[in-house]
Design a protein around this motif. Structure first.
Motif, mmCIF file in Angstrom:
data_model
loop_
_atom_site.group_PDB
_atom_site.id
_atom_site.type_symbol
_atom_site.label_atom_id
_atom_site.label_comp_id
_atom_site.label_asym_id
_atom_site.label_seq_id
_atom_site.Cartn_x
_atom_site.Cartn_y
_atom_site.Cartn_z
ATOM 1 N N VAL A 57 -24.450 4.416 36.233
ATOM 2 C CA VAL A 57 -25.632 3.637 35.826
ATOM 3 C C VAL A 57 -26.124 2.676 36.904
ATOM 4 O O VAL A 57 -26.981 1.845 36.640
ATOM 5 C CB VAL A 57 -25.372 2.855 34.509
ATOM 6 C CG1 VAL A 57 -25.088 3.806 33.369
ATOM 7 C CG2 VAL A 57 -24.232 1.846 34.676
ATOM 8 N N HIS A 58 -25.604 2.814 38.116
ATOM 9 C CA HIS A 58 -25.999 1.859 39.162
ATOM 10 C C HIS A 58 -26.099 2.566 40.509
ATOM 11 O O HIS A 58 -25.119 2.687 41.240
ATOM 12 C CB HIS A 58 -24.978 0.715 39.225
ATOM 13 C CG HIS A 58 -25.413 -0.441 40.065
ATOM 14 N ND1 HIS A 58 -25.013 -1.728 39.817
ATOM 15 C CD2 HIS A 58 -26.221 -0.512 41.153
ATOM 16 C CE1 HIS A 58 -25.543 -2.537 40.724
ATOM 17 N NE2 HIS A 58 -26.275 -1.808 41.553
ATOM 18 N N THR A 59 -27.297 3.040 40.827
ATOM 19 C CA THR A 59 -27.516 3.741 42.099
ATOM 20 C C THR A 59 -28.848 3.308 42.718
ATOM 21 O O THR A 59 -29.747 2.834 42.024
ATOM 22 C CB THR A 59 -27.558 5.272 41.903
ATOM 23 O OG1 THR A 59 -28.704 5.611 41.113
ATOM 24 C CG2 THR A 59 -26.296 5.781 41.220
ATOM 25 N N HIS A 60 -28.933 3.498 44.025
ATOM 26 C CA HIS A 60 -30.158 3.157 44.766
ATOM 27 C C HIS A 60 -30.498 4.323 45.698
ATOM 28 O O HIS A 60 -30.049 4.353 46.840
ATOM 29 C CB HIS A 60 -29.943 1.900 45.598
ATOM 30 C CG HIS A 60 -29.562 0.683 44.808
ATOM 31 N ND1 HIS A 60 -30.480 -0.121 44.191
ATOM 32 C CD2 HIS A 60 -28.350 0.135 44.532
ATOM 33 C CE1 HIS A 60 -29.861 -1.125 43.573
ATOM 34 N NE2 HIS A 60 -28.566 -0.985 43.761
ATOM 35 N N LEU A 61 -31.279 5.256 45.228
ATOM 36 C CA LEU A 61 -31.702 6.386 46.062
ATOM 37 C C LEU A 61 -33.118 6.112 46.583
ATOM 38 O O LEU A 61 -33.954 5.563 45.856
ATOM 39 C CB LEU A 61 -31.693 7.691 45.262
ATOM 40 C CG LEU A 61 -30.352 8.067 44.609
ATOM 41 C CD1 LEU A 61 -30.465 9.403 43.874
ATOM 42 C CD2 LEU A 61 -29.228 8.114 45.627
ATOM 43 N N ILE A 148 -34.083 -3.698 32.209
ATOM 44 C CA ILE A 148 -34.690 -4.333 33.379
ATOM 45 C C ILE A 148 -33.587 -5.006 34.172
ATOM 46 O O ILE A 148 -32.503 -5.275 33.661
ATOM 47 C CB ILE A 148 -35.773 -5.374 33.011
ATOM 48 C CG1 ILE A 148 -35.184 -6.495 32.135
ATOM 49 C CG2 ILE A 148 -36.957 -4.708 32.339
ATOM 50 C CD1 ILE A 148 -36.117 -7.682 31.963
ATOM 51 N N LYS A 149 -33.887 -5.254 35.442
ATOM 52 C CA LYS A 149 -32.898 -5.890 36.319
ATOM 53 C C LYS A 149 -33.508 -7.121 36.949
ATOM 54 O O LYS A 149 -34.672 -7.102 37.349
ATOM 55 C CB LYS A 149 -32.510 -4.876 37.416
ATOM 56 C CG LYS A 149 -31.837 -5.447 38.671
ATOM 57 C CD LYS A 149 -30.342 -5.279 38.626
ATOM 58 C CE LYS A 149 -29.648 -5.662 39.922
ATOM 59 N NZ LYS A 149 -29.515 -4.568 40.865
ATOM 60 N N LEU A 150 -32.710 -8.167 37.033
ATOM 61 C CA LEU A 150 -33.138 -9.402 37.693
ATOM 62 C C LEU A 150 -32.128 -9.761 38.767
ATOM 63 O O LEU A 150 -30.911 -9.683 38.535
ATOM 64 C CB LEU A 150 -33.223 -10.543 36.671
ATOM 65 C CG LEU A 150 -34.160 -10.289 35.492
ATOM 66 C CD1 LEU A 150 -33.996 -11.379 34.446
ATOM 67 C CD2 LEU A 150 -35.607 -10.189 35.955
ATOM 68 N N VAL A 237 -24.077 -6.775 36.402
ATOM 69 C CA VAL A 237 -23.768 -5.654 37.292
ATOM 70 C C VAL A 237 -22.732 -6.070 38.343
ATOM 71 O O VAL A 237 -22.549 -7.245 38.632
ATOM 72 C CB VAL A 237 -25.034 -5.087 37.991
ATOM 73 C CG1 VAL A 237 -26.016 -4.555 36.967
ATOM 74 C CG2 VAL A 237 -25.683 -6.116 38.897
ATOM 75 N N HIS A 238 -22.078 -5.095 38.867
ATOM 76 C CA HIS A 238 -21.090 -5.207 39.960
ATOM 77 C C HIS A 238 -20.304 -6.515 39.985
ATOM 78 O O HIS A 238 -20.270 -7.222 40.993
ATOM 79 C CB HIS A 238 -21.708 -4.903 41.324
ATOM 80 C CG HIS A 238 -22.983 -5.623 41.692
ATOM 81 N ND1 HIS A 238 -23.198 -6.942 41.439
ATOM 82 C CD2 HIS A 238 -24.102 -5.172 42.326
ATOM 83 C CE1 HIS A 238 -24.387 -7.278 41.908
ATOM 84 N NE2 HIS A 238 -24.955 -6.218 42.442
ATOM 85 N N LEU A 239 -19.647 -6.819 38.894
ATOM 86 C CA LEU A 239 -18.772 -7.999 38.853
ATOM 87 C C LEU A 239 -17.565 -7.752 39.758
ATOM 88 O O LEU A 239 -16.948 -6.690 39.705
ATOM 89 C CB LEU A 239 -18.337 -8.265 37.410
ATOM 90 C CG LEU A 239 -17.614 -9.588 37.183
ATOM 91 C CD1 LEU A 239 -17.985 -10.185 35.831
ATOM 92 C CD2 LEU A 239 -16.113 -9.439 37.294
ATOM 93 N N THR A 313 -21.102 2.818 40.644
ATOM 94 C CA THR A 313 -20.874 2.822 42.096
ATOM 95 C C THR A 313 -21.636 1.746 42.864
ATOM 96 O O THR A 313 -21.186 1.316 43.912
ATOM 97 C CB THR A 313 -21.307 4.157 42.739
ATOM 98 O OG1 THR A 313 -22.687 4.372 42.452
ATOM 99 C CG2 THR A 313 -20.450 5.297 42.251
ATOM 100 N N ASP A 314 -22.841 1.381 42.405
ATOM 101 C CA ASP A 314 -23.778 0.662 43.278
ATOM 102 C C ASP A 314 -23.980 1.473 44.560
ATOM 103 O O ASP A 314 -24.042 0.911 45.662
ATOM 104 C CB ASP A 314 -23.298 -0.761 43.584
ATOM 105 C CG ASP A 314 -24.421 -1.644 44.118
ATOM 106 O OD1 ASP A 314 -25.566 -1.179 44.188
ATOM 107 O OD2 ASP A 314 -24.129 -2.798 44.470
ATOM 108 N N HIS A 315 -24.072 2.796 44.397
ATOM 109 C CA HIS A 315 -24.307 3.676 45.554
ATOM 110 C C HIS A 315 -25.607 3.252 46.229
ATOM 111 O O HIS A 315 -26.696 3.397 45.677
ATOM 112 C CB HIS A 315 -24.401 5.128 45.056
ATOM 113 C CG HIS A 315 -24.647 6.148 46.137
ATOM 114 N ND1 HIS A 315 -23.643 6.555 46.996
ATOM 115 C CD2 HIS A 315 -25.755 6.845 46.484
ATOM 116 C CE1 HIS A 315 -24.146 7.477 47.827
ATOM 117 N NE2 HIS A 315 -25.410 7.665 47.538
HETATM 118 ZN ZN LIG Z 1 -27.137 -2.400 43.311
#
Ligand SMILES: [Zn+2]
Length: 457
Positions: A57-61, A148-150, A237-239, A313-315
């Motif tokens: 649930v956490h990627t950046h393509l 949404i993300k902040l 996210v990503h704690l 992942t925060d890929h």
């Molecule tokens: Zn990220």
């Protein structure tokens, strides 16, 4: 004619059992013994473990960031995901300043269209909280977007202030939208970074030293407080560290609607990995930064006891040879992010399940079932039961594999896990009943992946 996944051991978040899986029209229609009838297509899964496809649930393509763009596009990133047993991901659509959320989503849909090989959805990151942008939040679920993300960090680019956080949380709550936060205190980090550079401290290791855990904990606690006042659901996210974990644990004990994830790399590396000879440490630059051994132990405990319910992942891949080098003389210019979409499940199986931190069932919960439930995909993705999409990964739990960038499938030129030996990997991967990967070969068409309209939270 049905498709039968025959003779495998089915593993869900709740248990494991011998069963065939029948698939019709891309959905699971039955589980049971000896389901095959004449004319059915059979995939032999004997000796294999049949898991729900992973959900990241956490990627950046294809994401513009720090003067460059993440090197995996929707095709290369999703092929890498599928090779690693992941069949769904949620990617971050970043609102360009001055843009509407609708226009931002149009850009991201354009990037994914015709490229996808697995299913995907979007979170939309609000970076410019204009009044008319806040008004758009109510309409996001109709566009299939229910999160949404902040950013509380990245001052002057992505960061939003507490007024925006409070307003967004309120609008999101009313719309059935989950609010995600990147919780680090960007104001204080900006000062610490500038002071470090002024002292001539420019090597990659200073990235970690200018983002101390206390500033993650402060922002985590602040976001929780704002959400709690509003009764709004919040997802951290990503704690990465113990003090932030404590804030989440306290909030959950109070009954606050707070869930949190950590990411694969935080279990495997520490800030010492940034301190390589030369510039190699730039490979490990991500935010929040890698922490200490004691934080790793706390994270393993927290995914075991349920404080953390998701591992993503925060890929956010940048090539070492041409992109990480942008910060060769100044760590503040190193693109922030690490790759991991292909390795996530294999390394977590190795260290988490084989390492005795959690069961195979808990592994499924953390990497597929919980992410689906948290993000509006319950009943559709993340489990093996009648009515669910037939997103399945057939694992050979004895197959040895050495992780190396040379045989990985994404566009990035390094792996954090280079040389790591694992036993257990997915050998066949199906999305909605269609075989995407078989024995390490991609056998689907570009564009076969679908955008997911997610349910309200
Ligand atoms: Zn990220």
């Amino acid at each position: 004619m049905s498709l039968i996944i025959s003779g495998g051991t089915v593993v869900t978040a709740d248990g494991r059992f011998q069963a065939d899986v029948r698939v019709d029209g891309g959905k699971i229609t039955a589980l049971g013994l000896d389901l095959a009838q004449s004319g059915d297509k059979i995939i032999d899964a004997s000796g294999k473990y049949v898991l729900p496809g992973g959900i990241d649930v956490h990627t950046h393509l294809s994401m513009p960031s720090m003067g460059t763009v993440t090197c995996d596009d929707y095709y290369t990133g999703q092929v890498a995901a599928a090779m690693g047993g992941t069949t769904t991901h949620l990617d971050f659509c970043i609102q360009p300043k001055g843009s509407s959320l609708r226009a931002a989503l149009d850009i991201w849909h354009g990037r994914a269209k015709g490229q996808a090989v697995i299913d995907y959805g979007f979170h939309v990151a609000v970076t410019d909280p204009l009044p008319e942008v806040l008004d758009e939040i109510a309409g996001l679920p109709d566009q299939g977007v229910t999160s949404i993300k902040l950013f509380l960090a990245y001052k002057d680019t992505l960061q939003v202030d507490d007024t925006a956080v409070f307003r967004c949380l309120e609008r999101a709550r009313d719309a059935g939208v989950l609010t995600l936060v990147h919780a680090e205190n960007g104001d204080a980090i900006e000062i610490l970074m500038a002071e470090a550079v002024a002292r001539g401290e420019t090597a990659p290791k200073y990235h970690a030293l200018t983002r101390p855990p206390e500033l993650e904990a402060e922002a985590t606690g602040r976001a929780i407080a704002l959400a709690e006042v509003l009764g709004a659901p919040l997802y951290i996210v990503h704690l990465s560290c113990r003090p932030a974990l404590a804030r989440v644990r306290e909030a959950q004990a109070r009954g606050a609607r707070v869930t949190a994830e950590t990411c694969t790399q935080y279990f495997f590396f520490t800030k010492d990995d940034l301190d390589c000879l030369g510039f190699e440490g730039a490979k490990w630059v991500c935010s929040p930064p890698l922490r200490e051994k004691e934080d790793q132990a706390a994270l393993w405990a927290a995914v075991g006891d349920g404080t953390l319910s998701v591992i993503s992942t925060d890929h956010c891949p940048f090539r070492f040879d041409t992109q990480k080098t942008l910060g060769r003389d100044n760590f503040t210019l190193i693109p922030n992010g690490v790759p991991g979409i292909e390795e996530r499940l294999m390394v977590l199986h190795q260290a988490g399940v084989r390492g005795g931190h959690f069961s195979l069932e808990r592994f499924v919960a953390l990497t597929a079932t919980n992410p689906a439930r948290s993000f509006g995909l319950g009943g559709v993705k993340g489990a093996i039961a009648p009515g669910y999409d037939a997103d399945l990964a057939l694992w050979d739990l004895e197959r040895p594999h050495t992780i190396t960038a040379k045989t990985n499938h994404g566009a990035v030129d390094y792996s954090l896990y280079e040389g790591m030996e694992v036993r257990g990997m997915p050998v066949t991967v199906l999305v909605r009943g269609q075989t995407v990967i078989d024995q390490g070969r991609l056998i689907t068409e570009r564009g076969s992946g679908q955008f997911l309209h997610r349910q309200r939270i």
